[in-house]
Structures are given as C-alpha cells and as structure tokens.
Design an enzyme around this catalytic site. Structure first.
Site, PDB file in Angstrom:
ATOM      1  N   ASP A 184       0.862  -1.191   0.000  1.00  0.00           N
ATOM      2  CA  ASP A 184       0.000   0.000   0.000  1.00  0.00           C
ATOM      3  C   ASP A 184       0.895   1.237   0.000  1.00  0.00           C
ATOM      4  O   ASP A 184       2.011   1.186  -0.505  1.00  0.00           O
ATOM      5  CB  ASP A 184      -0.953  -0.037   1.200  1.00  0.00           C
ATOM      6  CG  ASP A 184      -2.283   0.668   0.920  1.00  0.00           C
ATOM      7  OD1 ASP A 184      -2.255   1.893   0.687  1.00  0.00           O
ATOM      8  OD2 ASP A 184      -3.328   0.007   0.915  1.00  0.00           O
ATOM      9  N   HIS A 207       2.048   2.047  -3.222  1.00  0.00           N
ATOM     10  CA  HIS A 207       1.112   2.989  -3.831  1.00  0.00           C
ATOM     11  C   HIS A 207       1.601   4.423  -3.772  1.00  0.00           C
ATOM     12  O   HIS A 207       0.837   5.350  -4.012  1.00  0.00           O
ATOM     13  CB  HIS A 207      -0.261   2.878  -3.161  1.00  0.00           C
ATOM     14  CG  HIS A 207      -0.918   1.543  -3.352  1.00  0.00           C
ATOM     15  ND1 HIS A 207      -2.161   1.235  -2.828  1.00  0.00           N
ATOM     16  CD2 HIS A 207      -0.515   0.437  -4.017  1.00  0.00           C
ATOM     17  CE1 HIS A 207      -2.492  -0.015  -3.148  1.00  0.00           C
ATOM     18  NE2 HIS A 207      -1.500  -0.510  -3.880  1.00  0.00           N
TER      19      HIS A 207
END
Length: 361
Positions: A184, A207
């Site tokens: 993430d 991310h």
C-alpha cells in the site's frame, strides 16, 4: 531491538520481549518468559540499555488477542527506539493474509497494525527493520515531534493495506532516510495532520506517498504544511498523490513535492477528487485543495498519462504550481497529461507538454 532512556520505555521493552516469547511458545519453541533486566537492562534514565538487541516476532493470527494493534507506545514523552544492525519487527503478516482476512476491506477490519505511536511527544524511531506487518507497519496518531529515520520497511507488493508509515492527527512528524516497499502507501498522511516532512525515501513497491484519503462520509478534513522531497519511486502504482472523497469538506493546503524521481511508475503525479466507495452515493462538494507545488519532478511513467489532475467543478483545486517537470514514457513513447478543473500555473521546462492548468484569475 534496544530502547534508550526512561523507565516507561524499558518496561515496555520487557513487554515486547514477552510478546516475542509468547509467539515462540505458541509455535512450540520455548516454554519460558524472559525479562530484559536479567540481561543487563536497567531503565534508570542513565544506563545505555541499547545492548538488548534482536528480533521481536508477532504471534500468528490464530493466537492473536483481538486488539487492532500489536505493539503500542501510549502517552510517552521523550523516547528513542533503535535496533542497530539486527533489530527487526517481524509481523508474520502472511498468517493473516492467507487465513484470517481476504482483500483490502476485510484486512482493514480484522488485521492489526504492527506498531502504534499514540498521544506521544519527542519520539524517535530509528535504525530498525519492520517486515510483513498484518496491516499498517507504523501508525503515528495524535502525537507531536516524532522522527522516523533510517528504517527499512517491507511487505509483498500484493499484501493488503500494509502502509509503511501512516500519519494522522499529528504535527511535526519527520520521515527520513528510509527504504519502504509494501502493498500500500509507502507513507500516507491523513486528516488533522500538519507540518509533516517526508525526505530521502526510496519507495517501491507500493502505492506511493499519499495525502489522503480525505473527507470520507462527508467528514471535514484539515491537512496543511506537508513537504515531500528527495523521494525515488520505483515500480510503484502511484507516485506523488493527493486523494479526497466525493462529498467531503474542509481543506488540504500548502503541500509541496520537490526533487522527486520516478522509475517506471504507473501514475507518477495524481490529484483525485473523485475517490469514492462504490456503495456510497456522494453529495456535492469536495475538500478544497490549494497552494499545491510540484518542483523538479523527473523520470519515467509506465502509462501514457504521466500527470493526472482530476478535480471537481466547484473550484476546489486552486493555486497549483508546476515548475520544472520532465516525465517521459518508460517504453520510449510520449506522455500526456489530464487536467480537469485544475487552476494554477506552470513555469520552467514542463513535459508532458500537454500539461495546461486553468489560470487562477
């Protein structure tokens, strides 16, 4: 891992050692509990207790106590945590991802964060590794004057919600000189955070560095004075990203991304004001974004669209300043930009050349 300084800290280290032994005991490896004071730790505010080093291993998912965190520092003032060359937090996240939770939403509900710093001040976390947290690796909440430096944080690229560092409701937080690669955000900065610096980070996989998500379920957000600089994104899905929920209120302002390098990043530069839960019908409005600066951004984009400013129609993206950008395609082709309802200006050499912001006037 060693902890320097105050009595609260050393007692907490004893608790960490106890947690590690419980994990080993659950696996049938040992049948005892160790106290770090038996190995020379004093916790008297004078003695250097950092010689107590090693690996702290989380219990497997099946032996979990039901809390939404594994380790926590709570209401501690004046604390340094360091691991030297051997300090490691091993969250054994795979026992959660495979057996206890499936996918992002389920893991958010069930899996614990590895290390939480809550309601603390004057805290430094440095020179240790964290791997395979069941959910977020390090969360800083309701705290001030927190410095995280020389950390190595890792998890598989497909592991759900394993943010490297998550910052919320905090101020004067610095994340520096670290390598973060997870499933993430490498660093995520959420509402009621201010004066946050991210400096000298290598990010990937993951991310990217994200401000948001802000304004979920119509909430009022406030984020300001965020400085992201000297970051190298490698094979990440996003790079410099700001994301807000439809229907949110409040503001995010005075945010800068400076001296950023992208290597084969899916979406290098992103503002997304249409972040939305598919089960939520948003009302009108958006978190107001203003005074957002991008300076000296360079590198390669995996996809054709290298810069994507996707803003609402209510004048919610203003004073966006873009200076000296050169993002080319990783495959040698050309890149383009998309600017929807974004107001601001460009200066210096800017590529993709299609980047055109609406004039603030």
């Amino acid at each position: 891992m060693g902890i320097i300084g105050i009595r609260t800290a050393i007692l907490f280290l004893a608790a960490l050692a106890w947690c590690s032994v419980l994990a080993a005991a659950a696996a049938g490896e040992v049948d005892g509990v160790f106290n770090v004071k038996d190995y020379g730790a004093r916790g008297d505010g004078v003695t250097d207790d950092t010689k107590v080093m090693g690996t702290i291993t989380a219990p497997p998912a099946g032996a979990w106590s039901g809390k939404n965190y594994w380790l926590m520092f709570y209401k501690v003032h004046g604390l340094t945590v360091t691991g030297g060359s051997t300090g490691l937090l091993d969250g054994r996240g795979w026992t959660w991802w495979r057996n206890k939770c499936k996918g992002y939403a389920d893991c958010v509900t069930k899996a614990p964060t590895a290390l939480v710093v809550m309601s603390c001040a004057d805290v430094e976390l440095r020179q240790f590794r964290s791997k395979d947290s069941p959910q977020m690796h390090i969360a800083v909440s309701q705290s001030s004057k927190v410095h995280l430096t020389q950390l190595t944080i890792t998890a598989p690229g497909d592991s759900p919600n394993t943010d490297g560092v998550h910052i919320s409701q905090s101020e004067n937080v610095h994340v520096s000189r670290s390598t973060i690669g997870t499933g993430d955000d490498c660093v995520s900065i959420s509402s009621r955070s201010r004066f946050v610096t991210v400096d000298g980070i290598v990010c990937g996989p993951g991310h990217g560095v994200s401000v948001g998500s802000l304004g979920r379920n119509g909430a009022t957000a406030s984020v300001e004075y965020i400085d992201v600089k000297n970051v190298h994104f490698i094979n990440t899905t996003n790079g410099a990203r700001i994301k807000t929920w439809q229907g949110g209120k409040g503001y995010a302002k005075s945010i800068s991304f400076t001296d950023i390098k992208f290597t084969n990043v899916d979406h290098p530069v992103v503002i997304n004001q249409f972040y939305v839960d598919h089960h939520h019908v948003p009302n009108m409005g958006a978190v107001a974004l203003s005074n957002i600066t991008y300076k000296n951004l360079r590198g390669t984009s995996k996809h054709k669209t290298a810069v994507d400013f996707n803003c609402g129609e209510s004048g919610s993206c203003t004073n966006i300043h873009v200076n000296s950008v050169a993002i080319t395609a990783a495959d040698g082709g050309r890149t383009v930009s998309r600017c929807q309802n974004a107001q601001g200006d460009t200066s210096g050499y800017v590529y993709p050349r299609s980047l055109a912001l609406n004039n603030n006037s």
